[in-house]
Design a protein around this motif. Structure first.
Motif, PDB file in Angstrom:
ATOM      1  N   VAL A 165       0.819  -1.218   0.000  1.00  0.00           N
ATOM      2  CA  VAL A 165       0.000   0.000   0.000  1.00  0.00           C
ATOM      3  C   VAL A 165       0.850   1.265   0.000  1.00  0.00           C
ATOM      4  O   VAL A 165       0.685   2.131  -0.869  1.00  0.00           O
ATOM      5  CB  VAL A 165      -0.988  -0.023   1.186  1.00  0.00           C
ATOM      6  N   TRP A 497       1.259  10.304   3.773  1.00  0.00           N
ATOM      7  CA  TRP A 497       0.417   9.170   4.160  1.00  0.00           C
ATOM      8  C   TRP A 497       1.214   7.870   4.134  1.00  0.00           C
ATOM      9  O   TRP A 497       1.118   7.050   5.056  1.00  0.00           O
ATOM     10  CB  TRP A 497      -0.777   9.053   3.207  1.00  0.00           C
ATOM     11  N   ILE A 501       1.873   5.395   7.350  1.00  0.00           N
ATOM     12  CA  ILE A 501       1.428   3.999   7.360  1.00  0.00           C
ATOM     13  C   ILE A 501       2.604   3.059   7.586  1.00  0.00           C
ATOM     14  O   ILE A 501       2.510   2.099   8.366  1.00  0.00           O
ATOM     15  CB  ILE A 501       0.704   3.673   6.037  1.00  0.00           C
ATOM     16  N   PHE A 532      -1.375  -1.208  10.568  1.00  0.00           N
ATOM     17  CA  PHE A 532      -1.878  -0.764   9.261  1.00  0.00           C
ATOM     18  C   PHE A 532      -3.341  -0.346   9.341  1.00  0.00           C
ATOM     19  O   PHE A 532      -3.729   0.711   8.823  1.00  0.00           O
ATOM     20  CB  PHE A 532      -1.710  -1.887   8.247  1.00  0.00           C
ATOM     21  N   ALA A 536      -4.669   3.436   8.689  1.00  0.00           N
ATOM     22  CA  ALA A 536      -5.610   3.706   7.598  1.00  0.00           C
ATOM     23  C   ALA A 536      -6.892   4.347   8.130  1.00  0.00           C
ATOM     24  O   ALA A 536      -7.428   5.289   7.529  1.00  0.00           O
ATOM     25  CB  ALA A 536      -5.918   2.414   6.854  1.00  0.00           C
ATOM     26  N   LEU A 540      -8.356   8.082   7.250  1.00  0.00           N
ATOM     27  CA  LEU A 540      -9.697   8.198   6.686  1.00  0.00           C
ATOM     28  C   LEU A 540     -10.583   9.087   7.548  1.00  0.00           C
ATOM     29  O   LEU A 540     -11.272   9.982   7.031  1.00  0.00           O
ATOM     30  CB  LEU A 540     -10.309   6.803   6.537  1.00  0.00           C
ATOM     31  N   SER A 551      -4.551  14.710   8.599  1.00  0.00           N
ATOM     32  CA  SER A 551      -4.332  13.404   7.982  1.00  0.00           C
ATOM     33  C   SER A 551      -2.877  13.112   7.613  1.00  0.00           C
ATOM     34  O   SER A 551      -2.463  11.955   7.666  1.00  0.00           O
ATOM     35  CB  SER A 551      -5.226  13.255   6.749  1.00  0.00           C
ATOM     36  N   GLY A 555      -1.762   9.034  10.540  1.00  0.00           N
ATOM     37  CA  GLY A 555      -1.472   7.613  10.431  1.00  0.00           C
ATOM     38  C   GLY A 555      -0.524   7.098  11.492  1.00  0.00           C
ATOM     39  O   GLY A 555      -0.603   5.931  11.904  1.00  0.00           O
TER      40      GLY A 555
END
Length: 611
Positions: A165, A497, A501, A532, A536, A540, A551, A555
């Motif tokens: 990802v 992001w 993550i 993870f 995520a 979100l 944001s 994470g």
């Protein structure tokens, strides 16, 4: 399969080869500069500096075609420390951190140091806590390392799914930023340029895997630094009479801030968790350059630094790079070089931002003396800045600069020939290709080695391993291009992001796997998956406005979840076996056999004995 890394000699002519490339690249720039003065067609000059280097990158990648497993997956384990460090530095920054990072320094000033501190801290953590031990293990991918470390196929597949990802996010960001840069250079639609860049990546890396990426990537990294240092040094000599832009802008900053406040640029205060990065597109200056915490709050600054540092130190497209170094000592040296090169690049773009702030201040003050500077009209024609050309008063709020155009605005503002602008654009495009190639090759290796073969320890034949990953290189490049076209998002946000993550899901488990012998396979699986999922969900919910944490750094809130579950489950069900403990002991000894090569040789012998 070759086991002894030091039995393979480092090519003594590497410096000669890359010096030839640097000379060719400099000659191309000088030819463009000369032909520009001779009034040759501008579009032809743009095409030459765009297509010429890309042709060279592709030729270099194809020239080192190999079907040998160790060369394809680890570049033969003989890449010198300086070249490994150069690749690590540019792969961690990419065009996103170089281009958008310049805009961040321009708009946020002091607060943009979060990028510098996070990146350098990440390399320090990698050098001290991760890289030497990962190099001793020698795995080609992070999922392979965790799977063999805990003898768990489930952990190997789960880590492969999680690692895919952030790598896809970074690949999409770099393709989109690279296409924007290419669009400024040669025009055309962004979609077609994304596909062209994806095709370039596939051609330059599929033939030799990590070996092709090493050759082409070092050349691309040299192109980036030649462009950055040439333009920044030239501007520094013109503006300050000193050829060291990283130091020469210091005296400018003191006068700059005083004049900015006098011209009405207010001091800004934000709440501690604010992380107000300049968005993609046009924005105006809102705070003095040196004012701290005017765009990023103090708490968000600490969290952001930690998120970037943990993401870079455990990045599955960066950490396996140290497996290509000749030994543990060279792996440590490579991280030292990575710190030097990444710091040099970020200090250079920060000096570019200071020079542009000084020119912007001159433009704001020039309205009282007469007409606006000519360079503003030129930048407006190139879509680097927006302002009302009929306005009688032009303050800071009336000048709106494109965040991703700040780096390329400086040569125009100084009045340099257009060849300097084209050189910068070509350098930024090279940076995008380095990071996109690194993520493409790493993700293809993860898919070929850990997703396809994840539930079996039986090693396939060497030719099958190589050709499967070759196919995945093309598929990964195509998938990244499709994602960049179908879901266009701010590249800087995508990279942040991805780092959050990675830091939340992989960093705690990798660190514990080296430094805590009691970590079990069940705890590692829970840590990777929970980190993870938590990261995520945090990103979100932040995007939906359900939590107040921004944001780009939300994470990393998954890291304590991952760490807590990994430790708790390991303490509840201790399962540490003798094989796992022996691997940990071997990893902590710098010399000796490479653990992964030894394990693969044992599997090959067992397979041969059965047949």
């Amino acid at each position: 399969m070759a086991i002894g890394a030091r039995a393979r000699m480092v090519n003594p002519r590497l410096g000669t080869y890359f010096s030839i490339f640097a000379a060719l690249y400099a000659a191309l720039f000088l030819l463009v500069l000369i032909f520009e003065q001779l009034s040759l067609d501008d579009q032809l000059l743009r095409l030459a500096i765009f297509a010429g280097p890309i042709f060279i990158y592709g030729a270099m990648g194809l020239s080192v075609t190999t079907n040998e497993t160790l060369c394809f997956f680890a570049a033969g384990r003989r890449v010198p420390a300086a070249y490994t460090g150069l690749l690590l530095a540019v792969s961690s920054l990419g065009a996103t951190m170089i281009v958008a990072g310049t805009g961040l320094f321009f708009f946020a000033g002091f607060d943009a140091i979060v990028l510098l501190m996070g990146t350098l801290t990440g390399f320090v953590i990698m050098a001290i806590a991760l890289a030497p031990f990962y190099r001793k293990f020698g795995a080609f991918t992070v999922p392979s390392y965790l799977g063999r470390r805990f003898e768990s196929r489930v952990l190997r597949v789960a880590t492969a799914a999680v690692a895919a990802v952030p790598m896809l996010l970074v690949l999409s960001a770099e393709l989109r930023m690279g296409s924007s840069v290419a669009q400024r250079l040669v025009g055309g639609s962004q979609g077609s340029l994304i596909c062209l860049l994806a095709l370039t990546i596939a051609i330059s890396t599929a033939a030799g895997g990590k070996r092709s990426f090493t050759w082409a990537g070092v050349a691309q990294s040299i192109a980036l630094f030649l462009a950055l240092l040439t333009v920044a040094t030239t501007v520094s000599v013109i503006v300050t009479s000193l050829p060291i832009p990283q130091l020469a802008n210091g005296p400018m900053v003191r006068e700059l801030v005083r004049n900015e406040v006098n011209e009405g640029l207010p001091l800004v205060r934000v709440w501690p968790l604010a992380f107000e990065l300049p968005p993609e597109g046009f924005s105006a200056l809102t705070k003095p350059y040196t004012q701290p915490f005017g765009a990023i709050g103090p708490l968000a600054f600490i969290i952001g630094t930690f998120a970037i540092a943990t993401g870079i130190s455990a990045a599955p497209w960066l950490l396996p790079r140290v497996a290509a170094s000749p030994g543990v000592y060279e792996a440590r040296k490579s991280l030292g070089w990575a710190t030097v090169f990444s710091g040099l690049a970020l200090l250079t773009v920060s000096s570019v931002a200071v020079f542009m702030r000084d020119f912007t201040l001159d433009a704001v003050r020039a309205e009282r003396l007469g007409s606006l500077p000519q360079w503003l009209s030129q930048l407006a024609a190139g879509h680097f800045v927006n302002f009302d050309q009929a306005a009688a008063q032009l303050g800071f709020e009336g000048l709106k600069f494109d965040r991703d155009g700040i780096l390329f605005s400086l040569p125009v503002a100084v009045g340099l020939p257009s060849a300097f602008l084209y050189l910068l654009l070509a350098g930024a495009l090279a940076a995008a290709l380095v990071t996109a190639s690194a993520t493409t090759v790493s993700l293809a290796t993860v898919l070929g080695e850990d997703a396809v073969q994840g539930m079996s320890w039986e090693p396939p034949t060497a030719s099958n391993r190589v050709w499967v990953v070759r196919g995945f290189i093309g598929l990964t490049a195509l998938s990244g291009a499709a994602l960049a076209i179908a879901a266009p998002t701010d590249p800087l946000r995508l990279v942040l992001w991805a780092l959050s993550i990675t830091g939340a899901s992989l960093f705690p488990v990798i660190v514990l796997s080296i430094w805590w012998k009691r970590l079990t396979a069940g705890g590692a699986i829970a840590g990777v998956l929970s980190g993870f999922i938590a990261a995520a969900l945090a990103i979100l919910t932040s995007e939906l406005g359900m939590i107040s944490t921004p944001s780009p750094i939300a994470g990393i809130l998954g890291l304590p979840v991952s760490l807590g579950l990994a430790v708790t489950l390991s303490l509840m069900r201790p399962e540490a076996n003798r094989h796992g403990l022996s691997i940990v002991r071997d990893m902590r000894i710098p010399g000796g056999e490479i653990i992964y090569d030894r394990e693969m040789q044992r599997l090959q012998l067992r397979k041969h004995a059965r047949t």
